[in-house]
Design a protein around this motif. Sequence first.
Motif, PDB file in Angstrom:
ATOM      1  N   LYS A 114     -16.624 -39.754 -14.538  1.00 42.65           N
ATOM      2  CA  LYS A 114     -16.996 -40.251 -15.850  1.00 42.65           C
ATOM      3  C   LYS A 114     -17.860 -41.510 -15.735  1.00 42.65           C
ATOM      4  CE  LYS A 114     -15.338 -41.224 -20.402  1.00 42.65           C
ATOM      5  NZ  LYS A 114     -14.249 -41.341 -21.325  1.00 42.65           N
ATOM      6  N   ASP A 115     -17.428 -42.449 -14.927  1.00 44.60           N
ATOM      7  CA  ASP A 115     -18.212 -43.691 -14.769  1.00 44.60           C
ATOM      8  C   ASP A 115     -19.602 -43.395 -14.216  1.00 44.60           C
ATOM      9  OD1 ASP A 115     -16.096 -45.195 -15.691  1.00 44.60           O
ATOM     10  OD2 ASP A 115     -15.317 -45.626 -13.681  1.00 44.60           O
ATOM     11  N   TYR A 116     -19.669 -42.540 -13.221  1.00 47.08           N
ATOM     12  CA  TYR A 116     -20.960 -42.202 -12.625  1.00 47.08           C
ATOM     13  C   TYR A 116     -21.871 -41.498 -13.636  1.00 47.08           C
ATOM     14  CZ  TYR A 116     -24.475 -39.849  -9.826  1.00 47.08           C
ATOM     15  OH  TYR A 116     -25.662 -39.385  -9.341  1.00 47.08           O
ATOM     16  N   PHE A 117     -21.298 -40.538 -14.364  1.00 49.73           N
ATOM     17  CA  PHE A 117     -22.105 -39.806 -15.346  1.00 49.73           C
ATOM     18  C   PHE A 117     -22.595 -40.736 -16.451  1.00 49.73           C
ATOM     19  CE2 PHE A 117     -20.018 -35.413 -14.437  1.00 49.73           C
ATOM     20  CZ  PHE A 117     -20.814 -35.277 -13.323  1.00 49.73           C
ATOM     21  N   GLU A 118     -21.766 -41.696 -16.853  1.00 45.67           N
ATOM     22  CA  GLU A 118     -22.208 -42.651 -17.874  1.00 45.67           C
ATOM     23  C   GLU A 118     -23.334 -43.534 -17.334  1.00 45.67           C
ATOM     24  OE1 GLU A 118     -18.558 -44.555 -19.010  1.00 45.67           O
ATOM     25  OE2 GLU A 118     -18.117 -43.029 -20.512  1.00 45.67           O
ATOM     26  N   LEU A 119     -23.269 -43.874 -16.068  1.00 51.99           N
ATOM     27  CA  LEU A 119     -24.341 -44.651 -15.445  1.00 51.99           C
ATOM     28  C   LEU A 119     -25.646 -43.849 -15.407  1.00 51.99           C
ATOM     29  CD1 LEU A 119     -25.142 -47.239 -13.824  1.00 51.99           C
ATOM     30  CD2 LEU A 119     -24.543 -45.944 -11.763  1.00 51.99           C
ATOM     31  N   VAL A 120     -25.529 -42.561 -15.042  1.00 53.28           N
ATOM     32  CA  VAL A 120     -26.697 -41.682 -14.972  1.00 53.28           C
ATOM     33  C   VAL A 120     -27.250 -41.397 -16.363  1.00 53.28           C
ATOM     34  CG1 VAL A 120     -27.432 -39.349 -14.326  1.00 53.28           C
ATOM     35  CG2 VAL A 120     -25.958 -40.650 -12.797  1.00 53.28           C
ATOM     36  N   GLY A 156     -27.907 -43.277 -18.800  1.00 56.03           N
ATOM     37  CA  GLY A 156     -28.974 -44.188 -19.220  1.00 56.03           C
ATOM     38  C   GLY A 156     -30.342 -43.721 -18.752  1.00 56.03           C
ATOM     39  N   THR A 157     -30.451 -43.264 -17.517  1.00 52.57           N
ATOM     40  CA  THR A 157     -31.747 -42.808 -17.002  1.00 52.57           C
ATOM     41  C   THR A 157     -32.122 -41.446 -17.587  1.00 52.57           C
ATOM     42  OG1 THR A 157     -30.696 -41.821 -15.068  1.00 52.57           O
ATOM     43  CG2 THR A 157     -31.492 -44.076 -14.845  1.00 52.57           C
ATOM     44  N   ILE A 158     -31.114 -40.648 -17.900  1.00 50.42           N
ATOM     45  CA  ILE A 158     -31.392 -39.320 -18.461  1.00 50.42           C
ATOM     46  C   ILE A 158     -31.922 -39.453 -19.882  1.00 50.42           C
ATOM     47  CG2 ILE A 158     -30.341 -37.150 -19.206  1.00 50.42           C
ATOM     48  CD1 ILE A 158     -28.392 -37.395 -16.882  1.00 50.42           C
ATOM     49  N   LYS A 159     -31.346 -40.378 -20.641  1.00 48.82           N
ATOM     50  CA  LYS A 159     -31.765 -40.530 -22.033  1.00 48.82           C
ATOM     51  C   LYS A 159     -33.200 -41.052 -22.143  1.00 48.82           C
ATOM     52  CE  LYS A 159     -27.480 -40.645 -24.418  1.00 48.82           C
ATOM     53  NZ  LYS A 159     -26.931 -40.922 -25.691  1.00 48.82           N
ATOM     54  N   THR A 190     -29.094 -29.627 -14.348  1.00 48.80           N
ATOM     55  CA  THR A 190     -27.982 -30.495 -13.973  1.00 48.80           C
ATOM     56  C   THR A 190     -27.850 -31.653 -14.943  1.00 48.80           C
ATOM     57  OG1 THR A 190     -28.367 -29.928 -11.651  1.00 48.80           O
ATOM     58  CG2 THR A 190     -27.008 -31.858 -12.086  1.00 48.80           C
ATOM     59  N   GLU A 191     -28.981 -32.242 -15.289  1.00 46.63           N
ATOM     60  CA  GLU A 191     -28.957 -33.368 -16.232  1.00 46.63           C
ATOM     61  C   GLU A 191     -28.473 -32.924 -17.611  1.00 46.63           C
ATOM     62  OE1 GLU A 191     -32.527 -36.064 -14.263  1.00 46.63           O
ATOM     63  OE2 GLU A 191     -33.038 -34.471 -15.692  1.00 46.63           O
ATOM     64  N   LYS A 192     -28.880 -31.735 -18.023  1.00 53.60           N
ATOM     65  CA  LYS A 192     -28.394 -31.192 -19.299  1.00 53.60           C
ATOM     66  C   LYS A 192     -26.885 -30.963 -19.241  1.00 53.60           C
ATOM     67  CE  LYS A 192     -32.712 -28.890 -20.530  1.00 53.60           C
ATOM     68  NZ  LYS A 192     -33.401 -27.604 -20.689  1.00 53.60           N
ATOM     69  N   ALA A 193     -26.406 -30.457 -18.105  1.00 49.80           N
ATOM     70  CA  ALA A 193     -24.966 -30.211 -17.948  1.00 49.80           C
ATOM     71  C   ALA A 193     -24.183 -31.526 -17.966  1.00 49.80           C
ATOM     72  CB  ALA A 193     -24.701 -29.455 -16.652  1.00 49.80           C
ATOM     73  N   ILE A 194     -24.747 -32.569 -17.389  1.00 48.51           N
ATOM     74  CA  ILE A 194     -24.094 -33.892 -17.398  1.00 48.51           C
ATOM     75  C   ILE A 194     -23.985 -34.406 -18.829  1.00 48.51           C
ATOM     76  CG2 ILE A 194     -24.396 -36.331 -16.767  1.00 48.51           C
ATOM     77  CD1 ILE A 194     -25.483 -35.346 -14.066  1.00 48.51           C
ATOM     78  N   LEU A 195     -25.039 -34.277 -19.602  1.00 51.83           N
ATOM     79  CA  LEU A 195     -25.003 -34.722 -21.010  1.00 51.83           C
ATOM     80  C   LEU A 195     -23.983 -33.918 -21.815  1.00 51.83           C
ATOM     81  CD1 LEU A 195     -28.810 -35.338 -21.753  1.00 51.83           C
ATOM     82  CD2 LEU A 195     -26.992 -37.039 -21.484  1.00 51.83           C
ATOM     83  N   ASP A 196     -23.951 -32.617 -21.577  1.00 55.68           N
ATOM     84  CA  ASP A 196     -22.954 -31.780 -22.280  1.00 55.68           C
ATOM     85  C   ASP A 196     -21.521 -32.193 -21.899  1.00 55.68           C
ATOM     86  OD1 ASP A 196     -24.953 -30.359 -23.526  1.00 55.68           O
ATOM     87  OD2 ASP A 196     -24.901 -28.691 -22.080  1.00 55.68           O
ATOM     88  N   LEU A 214     -20.515 -35.121 -20.861  1.00 53.76           N
ATOM     89  CA  LEU A 214     -20.212 -36.422 -21.464  1.00 53.76           C
ATOM     90  C   LEU A 214     -19.894 -36.284 -22.953  1.00 53.76           C
ATOM     91  CD1 LEU A 214     -22.828 -38.706 -19.686  1.00 53.76           C
ATOM     92  CD2 LEU A 214     -20.332 -38.906 -19.556  1.00 53.76           C
ATOM     93  N   LYS A 215     -20.615 -35.389 -23.638  1.00 54.30           N
ATOM     94  CA  LYS A 215     -20.322 -35.170 -25.076  1.00 54.30           C
ATOM     95  C   LYS A 215     -18.914 -34.634 -25.259  1.00 54.30           C
ATOM     96  CE  LYS A 215     -25.048 -34.247 -26.591  1.00 54.30           C
ATOM     97  NZ  LYS A 215     -25.984 -33.205 -27.025  1.00 54.30           N
ATOM     98  N   SER A 216     -18.516 -33.680 -24.404  1.00 47.04           N
ATOM     99  CA  SER A 216     -17.200 -33.042 -24.585  1.00 47.04           C
ATOM    100  C   SER A 216     -16.039 -33.903 -24.065  1.00 47.04           C
ATOM    101  CB  SER A 216     -17.173 -31.685 -23.885  1.00 47.04           C
ATOM    102  OG  SER A 216     -17.321 -31.848 -22.485  1.00 47.04           O
ATOM    103  N   ASN A 217     -16.323 -34.906 -23.236  1.00 47.19           N
ATOM    104  CA  ASN A 217     -15.246 -35.701 -22.641  1.00 47.19           C
ATOM    105  C   ASN A 217     -15.241 -37.152 -23.056  1.00 47.19           C
ATOM    106  OD1 ASN A 217     -13.795 -33.858 -20.709  1.00 47.19           O
ATOM    107  ND2 ASN A 217     -15.911 -33.512 -20.084  1.00 47.19           N
ATOM    108  N   LYS A 218     -15.861 -37.490 -24.176  1.00 48.32           N
ATOM    109  CA  LYS A 218     -15.814 -38.872 -24.665  1.00 48.32           C
ATOM    110  C   LYS A 218     -14.708 -39.046 -25.654  1.00 48.32           C
ATOM    111  CE  LYS A 218     -20.268 -40.746 -23.702  1.00 48.32           C
ATOM    112  NZ  LYS A 218     -21.382 -41.526 -24.136  1.00 48.32           N
TER     113      LYS A 218
END
Length: 130
Positions: free
Chosen positions: A97-103, A105-108, A118-124, A126-130
């Motif tokens: 979670k911490d790593y994905f939240e760090l990433v 910022g660069t994805i947005k 992969t980046e789309k999957a990370i955003l998805d 993060l949306k489902s696990n916040k």
Amino acid sequence: MSSIGQSIVMALTVTVNKYASSNLQAVAYRKKDPKSPPNSAAAATRRGLLLSSLAAAEASLPDSRTLLLQKYLKKSEENREKNDKERLESYYKRNYKDYFELVEGTIKAKQQDQLSDTEKAILDWLKSNK
């Protein structure tokens, strides 16, 4: 036949043979009646009838035990898969979670059409696990 069924049949065979042979020994000391049938044939008939009835009964037993065992194994496998999935999700939440939240910022900063799968999957995720 299952090993339990074989054990039962063998135990009954030994018991029947024991009593049949003791009856034959007791009869051997008596005077023989010419009208009575020989005991060895009667014992063999009884033994054959008993063994055939046990074999028929044994043939129907493993089906219910096998079905019960298969049902138990299936349920056990489903529970194991469910627990594995829950453990994996918990692991991801703790460790990524911490790593994905760090990433994030660069994805947005990128436009939607420039994102990799992969980046789309990370955003998805993060949306489902916040």
